[in-house]
Each structure stands twice: as structure tokens, then as C-alpha cells.
Design a protein around this motif. Structure first.
Motif, PDB file in Angstrom:
ATOM      1  N   SER A 155       0.848  -1.191   0.000  1.00 31.00           N
ATOM      2  CA  SER A 155       0.000   0.000   0.000  1.00 31.00           C
ATOM      3  C   SER A 155       0.883   1.240   0.000  1.00 31.00           C
ATOM      4  CB  SER A 155      -0.913   0.012   1.234  1.00 31.00           C
ATOM      5  OG  SER A 155      -1.649   1.230   1.306  1.00 31.00           O
ATOM      6  N   VAL A 156       0.613   2.158  -0.926  1.00 29.74           N
ATOM      7  CA  VAL A 156       1.362   3.415  -0.989  1.00 29.74           C
ATOM      8  C   VAL A 156       0.381   4.583  -1.068  1.00 29.74           C
ATOM      9  CG1 VAL A 156       3.376   2.386  -2.093  1.00 29.74           C
ATOM     10  CG2 VAL A 156       1.559   3.348  -3.512  1.00 29.74           C
ATOM     11  N   LYS A 157       0.824   5.727  -0.555  1.00 31.74           N
ATOM     12  CA  LYS A 157       0.036   6.957  -0.630  1.00 31.74           C
ATOM     13  C   LYS A 157       0.898   8.029  -1.269  1.00 31.74           C
ATOM     14  CE  LYS A 157      -0.789   9.572   3.025  1.00 31.74           C
ATOM     15  NZ  LYS A 157      -1.329  10.090   4.307  1.00 31.74           N
ATOM     16  N   VAL A 171       5.096   4.808   1.913  1.00 32.34           N
ATOM     17  CA  VAL A 171       4.887   3.363   1.822  1.00 32.34           C
ATOM     18  C   VAL A 171       4.270   2.923   3.145  1.00 32.34           C
ATOM     19  CG1 VAL A 171       5.969   1.104   1.561  1.00 32.34           C
ATOM     20  CG2 VAL A 171       6.824   3.061   0.241  1.00 32.34           C
ATOM     21  N   GLN A 172       3.016   2.536   3.098  1.00 34.78           N
ATOM     22  CA  GLN A 172       2.301   2.172   4.316  1.00 34.78           C
ATOM     23  C   GLN A 172       2.537   0.712   4.699  1.00 34.78           C
ATOM     24  OE1 GLN A 172      -1.425   3.606   2.568  1.00 34.78           O
ATOM     25  NE2 GLN A 172      -1.491   5.229   4.101  1.00 34.78           N
ATOM     26  N   GLN A 173       2.782  -0.133   3.694  1.00 34.97           N
ATOM     27  CA  GLN A 173       3.143  -1.523   3.960  1.00 34.97           C
ATOM     28  C   GLN A 173       3.644  -2.147   2.669  1.00 34.97           C
ATOM     29  OE1 GLN A 173      -0.671  -3.303   5.132  1.00 34.97           O
ATOM     30  NE2 GLN A 173      -0.827  -4.275   3.144  1.00 34.97           N
ATOM     31  N   GLY A 174       4.401  -3.243   2.807  1.00 35.67           N
ATOM     32  CA  GLY A 174       4.805  -4.007   1.643  1.00 35.67           C
ATOM     33  C   GLY A 174       6.129  -3.592   1.036  1.00 35.67           C
ATOM     34  N   GLU A 175       6.253  -3.802  -0.286  1.00 30.95           N
ATOM     35  CA  GLU A 175       7.519  -3.611  -0.993  1.00 30.95           C
ATOM     36  C   GLU A 175       7.285  -2.827  -2.278  1.00 30.95           C
ATOM     37  OE1 GLU A 175      11.378  -6.296  -2.425  1.00 30.95           O
ATOM     38  OE2 GLU A 175       9.483  -7.271  -1.879  1.00 30.95           O
ATOM     39  N   VAL A 176       8.140  -1.835  -2.513  1.00 31.98           N
ATOM     40  CA  VAL A 176       7.997  -0.967  -3.684  1.00 31.98           C
ATOM     41  C   VAL A 176       9.358  -0.767  -4.343  1.00 31.98           C
ATOM     42  CG1 VAL A 176       7.263   1.300  -4.531  1.00 31.98           C
ATOM     43  CG2 VAL A 176       6.085   0.270  -2.573  1.00 31.98           C
ATOM     44  N   PHE A 177       9.395  -0.893  -5.661  1.00 25.38           N
ATOM     45  CA  PHE A 177      10.577  -0.510  -6.425  1.00 25.38           C
ATOM     46  C   PHE A 177      10.303   0.863  -6.999  1.00 25.38           C
ATOM     47  CE2 PHE A 177      13.144  -0.106 -10.228  1.00 25.38           C
ATOM     48  CZ  PHE A 177      14.387  -0.553  -9.799  1.00 25.38           C
TER      49      PHE A 177
END
Length: 336
Positions: A155-157, A171-177
Motif C-alpha cells: 500500500s502506498v500513498k 509506503v504504508q506496507q509491503g515492498e515498492v521498487f
């Protein structure tokens, strides 16, 4: 949601006299009470100044609403008569009452502005947008040209528009590239619960877990910062930082490949890697638990590249290449 009268008082007094220091101080105190108050103030201010905030909401004409309000103030005429008069008398010419000065109706104006603000809150697109993934992966293009790739359960905002001299996402949770568009005059910051990551233009991966945050840099340079521990580390291409919440320091390592972002590329590369390391990477990529039985098995070295193969295909190659046995039962894999 109905606003309390003191809230209206603070906002309207400031809008009427923005240079008044007492009004500024009262407004600042009110804004500090609740993060949502800032959105309310900015939207109310924009409406007060007649800004066009909702071009997409064609059915709501803000200008027309203001014209109606101004007409009401300019032409208000109240027809009244004595209710005790007889029917014959009641047909006499109505009494026209003189309009009171406009400034005495500022509460009505405030109510109208806040009513429009409330309507706008219902129909406008929010200042921030949240995007979430479930079992799927996804990507999105930010307003500045930066692209985010979201792993599953992420989850991203991010803001609809980047304003000022910074770019910030959450980045509220998880993994982001993150593939950041290079804009030296406008630094890019990724905020997590306990870590901030500052960059100028680069591509990197950030993953938040219950234990902490992992940051891997594919290109460029980033600074990863603990918010509460006042510690930071600068990472260059191939470096990964492990920022555990329970640890007192930041540990880093260098990767000769892009395995930390295999979830995005679909490719795993092993160059004379011990099976113990291979198992850790396969666990994360395929979401399974791997048990190695015997030190001799853990020390076996693997040279291989996999591209979107299934776990069963990978295990079959391991068996033939390293002369080991593999057993898979649901999410448990044993290698001996």
C-alpha cells in the motif's frame, strides 16, 4: 461531518484579517489539533477566494453559488405583517424591511462557505491517492514521471500533484521498487513508519516487514535514515541496507546481481552461491519455507540463472545440478 462553531470562528476570522497576528496564532493552534484540519482550511480558503477546485464536477457550479449568496445579501427583502390582523386587513401592502449591513451576516457567509467545502469534500478527488495490491503486482506513474512498482500486499500513498520544492510518497506496507525521475532541484523522499529514504534521481527497492526495513539500490545513490535513532547510511548501486527495529546499527551488504528485486524482474541469478544463500532467496521469492538437512548440503555452490520458472522446475534443476534430493509438501521444502 458538522464543524464546531469555534472552528468556523477561527477560520473565518483569519480569512477576514489574514494579517492579524492573533488570528494567525489561533489558526495555527487549531491546525495542530488534527491533521485533517489542514485540508479543511485549504479547501475553505480556496473557496473563499473563488478558486476553481472541482472542474471535473460539472454539476456543481461554485461561481453560481457565490452569485446566489451575493444576490441574497444585496436584495434581501422580508415580507411580513401582523398575524393578528383580520383577513381583510391582511391584504394590505406588505411592509418592506430594510436590509441590515452585510458584515452582520458573516456567520451566514461562513456557513455557506463551509457548506460548499463539505460538498466539495464529497465530490472532489482527494489531495492524496492510495493504491493497494492484494495477490497481484502493479505499477503506477506519479505526476513527476517517477514510476512505482508495487509487489503483492503493498500500500502506498502519494499526492495528486507535487507542490513546492519536494516530492514525497508514503509506503504504508509491503515492498515498492522506485524509479525516480531525476530532478536535482526537487529531492524525492520515501517515508515509511520508522525510516525515511532521500534521493535525487535513482532506482531502488524498499521493503517493510515486521522486523524492519530493507533498502536495495539498483542505480544512483540514496540515504536511508532511521527517524528515531538518528542514524543513516548512504547506499550506492548493488548495496542493500538491513534496518532492523531491534538493532542498534545498520548492516549493509553488496550484491553482484539484482536478486533483491527478482519479484519485479522475474529473474534470479546465482554465481557460485552457497545453497544456504540460495535457499534464503528462494524462500522470499516463492513464499515457501526451505529446510536444509546437513552442513554438506548447505555448502554446495550453485551457478545458474532462472527466469520466471516455477518452484518445481527450480527444484528439479537443483537436484540434477547439485546432486541433492528435494521434497515439496505445500509450502514446506526439504533439501538433503
Amino acid at each position: 461531518m458538522k464543524l464546531q462553531q469555534p472552528d468556523i470562528d477561527v477560520v473565518i476570522h483569519y480569512l477576514e484579517e489574514p494579517g492579524n497576528e492573533e488570528h494567525k496564532r489561533s489558526l495555527d493552534e487549531w491546525l495542530q489539533q488534527d491533521a485533517a484540519n489542514l485540508d479543511i482550511f485549504l479547501e475553505t480558503k480556496a473557496l473563499w477566494q473563488g478558486d476553481d477546485l472541482i472542474p471535473s464536477a460539472a454539476t456543481y457550479n461554485t461561481t453560481q453559488q457565490w452569485q446566489r449568496l451575493e444576490t441574497l445579501f444585496a436584495t434581501e427583502e422580508i415580507l411580513s405583517g401582523d398575524s393578528s390582523l383580520s383577513p381583510a386587513t391582511s391584504t394590505s401592502t406588505p411592509i418592506i424591511q430594510t436590509r441590515k449591513p452585510i458584515h452582520r451576516y458573516w456567520w451566514a457567509a461562513a456557513a455557506s462557505v463551509l457548506l460548499m467545502a463539505g460538498t466539495y469534500l464529497l465530490v472532489r478527488q482527494p489531495m492524496y491517492t492510495t493504491q493497494q495490491t492484494a495477490q497481484n503486482k502493479d505499477s503506477l506513474l506519479l505526476p513527476d514521471g517517477t514510476r512505482l512498482y508495487l509487489n503483492a500486499h503493498t500500500s502506498v500513498k502519494y499526492p495528486r500533484h507535487f507542490k513546492g520544492d519536494t516530492r514525497e510518497v508514503y509506503v504504508q506496507q509491503g515492498e515498492v521498487f522506485v524509479d525516480v525521475r531525476h530532478m536535482p532541484e526537487k529531492p524525492f523522499t520515501v517515508h515509511l513508519k520508522n525510516v525515511d529514504i532521500e534521493v535525487l534521481g535513482t532506482s531502488f527497492d524498499v521493503k517493510e516487514t515486521k522486523q524492519g526495513v530493507k533498502v536495495f539500490v539498483q542505480s544512483g545513490k540514496v540515504r536511508a535514515i532511521y527517524k528515531n535513532k538518528h542514524q543513516s547510511v548512504i547506499l550506492t548501486p548493488g548495496q542493500e541496507a538491513d534496518m532492523l527495529l531491534a538493532a542498534e546499527s545498520i548492516t549493509t551488504r553488496h550484491h553482484r546481481n539484482n536478486n533483491p528485486i527478482a519479484w519485479k524482474t522475474g529473474q534470479l541469478t546465482f554465481d557460485d552461491a552457497p545453497l544456504s544463500e540460495v535457499a534464503d532467496i528462494l524462500e522470499d521469492y516463492y513464499k515457501v519455507h526451505i529446510v536444509l538437512k546437513g552442513d554438506a548440503v548447505a555448502d554446495k555452490k550453485l551457478i545458474a540463472t532462472f527466469h520466471k520458472e516455477s518452484l518445481s522446475e527450480v527444484l528439479d534443476i537443483l537436484s540434477k545440478t547439485l546432486q541433492v534430493h528435494t521434497i515439496q509438501k505445500d509450502s514446506l521444502v526439504e533439501i538433503y
